[in-house]
Design an enzyme around this catalytic site. Structure first.
Site, short mmCIF file in Angstrom:
data_model
loop_
_atom_site.label_atom_id
_atom_site.label_comp_id
_atom_site.label_asym_id
_atom_site.label_seq_id
_atom_site.Cartn_x
_atom_site.Cartn_y
_atom_site.Cartn_z
N ASP A 1 41.52 48.58 40.26
CA ASP A 1 41.71 48.24 39.35
C ASP A 1 42.43 46.07 39.81
O ASP A 1 43.11 46.33 39.43
CB ASP A 1 41.16 48.45 37.76
N GLU B 1 40.94 38.01 35.33
CA GLU B 1 40.17 39.07 34.32
C GLU B 1 41.29 39.57 33.27
O GLU B 1 41.03 39.83 32.07
CB GLU B 1 39.21 39.41 35.32
N GLU B 2 42.50 40.22 33.43
CA GLU B 2 43.51 40.31 32.97
C GLU B 2 44.18 39.74 32.16
O GLU B 2 44.53 40.73 30.56
CB GLU B 2 44.61 41.47 33.76
N ASP C 1 32.25 54.39 48.40
CA ASP C 1 31.56 54.21 49.28
C ASP C 1 29.96 54.20 48.33
O ASP C 1 29.70 53.19 48.84
CB ASP C 1 31.59 55.86 50.37
N1 DTR Z 1 38.77 45.75 31.47
C1 DTR Z 1 38.38 46.40 32.91
C2 DTR Z 1 38.34 48.42 32.86
C3 DTR Z 1 37.68 48.04 31.89
C4 DTR Z 1 37.88 49.07 31.22
N2 DTR Z 1 36.63 48.88 31.05
C5 DTR Z 1 35.54 48.94 31.28
C6 DTR Z 1 34.31 48.90 31.28
C7 DTR Z 1 33.52 48.51 32.60
C8 DTR Z 1 34.04 47.66 33.44
C9 DTR Z 1 34.97 47.69 33.38
C10 DTR Z 1 36.15 48.32 32.28
C11 DTR Z 1 39.81 46.05 33.27
O1 DTR Z 1 41.02 46.70 32.68
O2 DTR Z 1 40.09 44.97 34.77
ZN ZN Z 2 42.54 45.73 34.31
ZN ZN Z 3 39.40 45.45 35.81
CA CA Z 4 28.38 53.88 52.75
#
Ligand code: DTR
Ligand code: ZN
Ligand code: ZN
Ligand code: CA
Length: 315
Positions: A135, A169-170, A300
């Site tokens: 992530d 994004e976080e 992959d």
């Molecule tokens: N919010 C994202 C992780 C995340 C959690 N549920 C979903 C659904 C679809 C895409 C991403 C996510 C993060 O923690 O960056």
């Molecule tokens: Zn995250």
């Molecule tokens: Zn994320």
């Molecule tokens: Ca591949």
């Protein structure tokens, strides 16, 4: 040269295929639709090499790649250098959030109809707790390797291709919201689709496809059907990643997700493997989200599905 029947058939098919590619039609046949170029296989070793770089960057910068920290800007500089060397036109967009400077990286592949822009993106920042390899190093590395595959292939589709790596994004999709918010309405209307990749290598993976734009969703589902993998709609994520600002602006969106802190069910383990009763990613937002926190097969497949969709939706 005497050819056997099957060899003659093969030779004829080769000639026909070459003619079709060269002229858009087979001599003597009715004009065919232009052959859509087939997407290349994305080498998972290449994707993992980027993950190793993100890990090293975090290790050298206080253990994370979070917004406003040195590890984030070092991650962006790494990605930008690769894209500049491959011939992309890169732009760094600066913004401020929570008193710290953030950056988006946008990379345009020269050519294509700029009134029809296909975008693929991922957030590049981690949380402060760890290196953020799944992530979202996973999404960032797969988008980068697909962009590099476009350059390697000398792919020049009808549409214009644009790739993006988002900051903060976080903190609430800050970078992607900043980008979409600064687009003119005309430029927003030129984006035919935005594909989002946030956590696509989870160690106990699920195969989830965003259930937003039907055509984009079908493209991903068709790819997985070809692999014999049954996907599920991604329902927990509405508004939870960088596709949300695009969707709110009326842009068709889609994407892939391999799961976060939710627990895999027995039924899901039966079709996807892995461990029921365990989170898709036990290291979500934790210091253990390292290069050891990746399932190579899921990474992959999702990288190849990403490339398949970019090729299919840009022709
Ligand atoms: N919010 C994202 C992780 C995340 C959690 N549920 C979903 C659904 C679809 C895409 C991403 C996510 C993060 O923690 O960056
Ligand atoms: Zn995250
Ligand atoms: Zn994320
Ligand atoms: Ca591949």
């Amino acid at each position: 040269m005497n050819l056997s029947g099957s060899a003659r058939a093969t030779a004829a098919a080769v000639v026909a295929g070459a003619t079709l590619l060269a002229t858009g039609s087979i001599a003597g046949a009715a004009p065919a639709h232009p052959v859509a170029a087939a997407a290349p296989d994305i080498p998972v070793a290449g994707v993992k090499a980027h993950l190793a770089q993100f890990q090293s960057i975090a290790t050298a910068n206080g253990g994370n790649r979070a917004h406003g920290r040195a590890g984030y800007k070092a991650s962006l500089d790494y990605v930008k250098a690769k894209l500049d060397a491959a011939g992309f036109t890169t732009t760094v967009q600066q913004f401020t959030s929570s008193g710290r400077t953030g950056y988006n990286l946008v990379a345009d592949w020269p050519g294509g109809d700029t009134s029809q822009v296909l975008m693929a993106g991922s957030h590049l920042d981690s949380v402060t707790a760890g290196p953020g390899v799944n992530d979202n190093g996973s999404g960032s590395a797969a988008v980068l390797e697909t962009a590099l595959a476009v350059a390697r292939a000398g792919y020049h589709p009808a549409k214009h291709l644009r790739f993006a790596w988002w900051g903060a994004e976080e903190l609430g999709m800050v970078g992607s919201r900043y980008y979409v918010g600064r687009l003119s309405s005309a430029d927003r209307a030129r984006i035919t689709g935005y594909l989002n990749f946030d956590m696509i290598g989870s160690p106990n993976p699920g195969y989830f496809v965003y259930d937003d734009d039907p055509a984009i969703e079908k493209t991903f589902k068709d790819y997985y059907a070809g692999l014999g993998i049954a996907t599920e709609p991604e329902t927990e994520g509405d508004g939870r990643s960088d596709h949300a600002p695009f969707k709110n602006a009326g842009v068709p969106v889609g994407g892939l997700f391999s799961g976060a802190d939710y627990v895999k069910t027995q039924a899901q383990a039966a079709k996807w493997g892995g461990t029921a009763g365990q989170a898709f990613d036990r290291c979500y937002h934790s210091s253990c989200d390292t290069t050891a926190n990746i399932d190579d097969t899921a990474l992959d497949h999702n990288s190849d599905a990403l490339a398949y969709a970019v090729w299919a939706l840009s022709s």
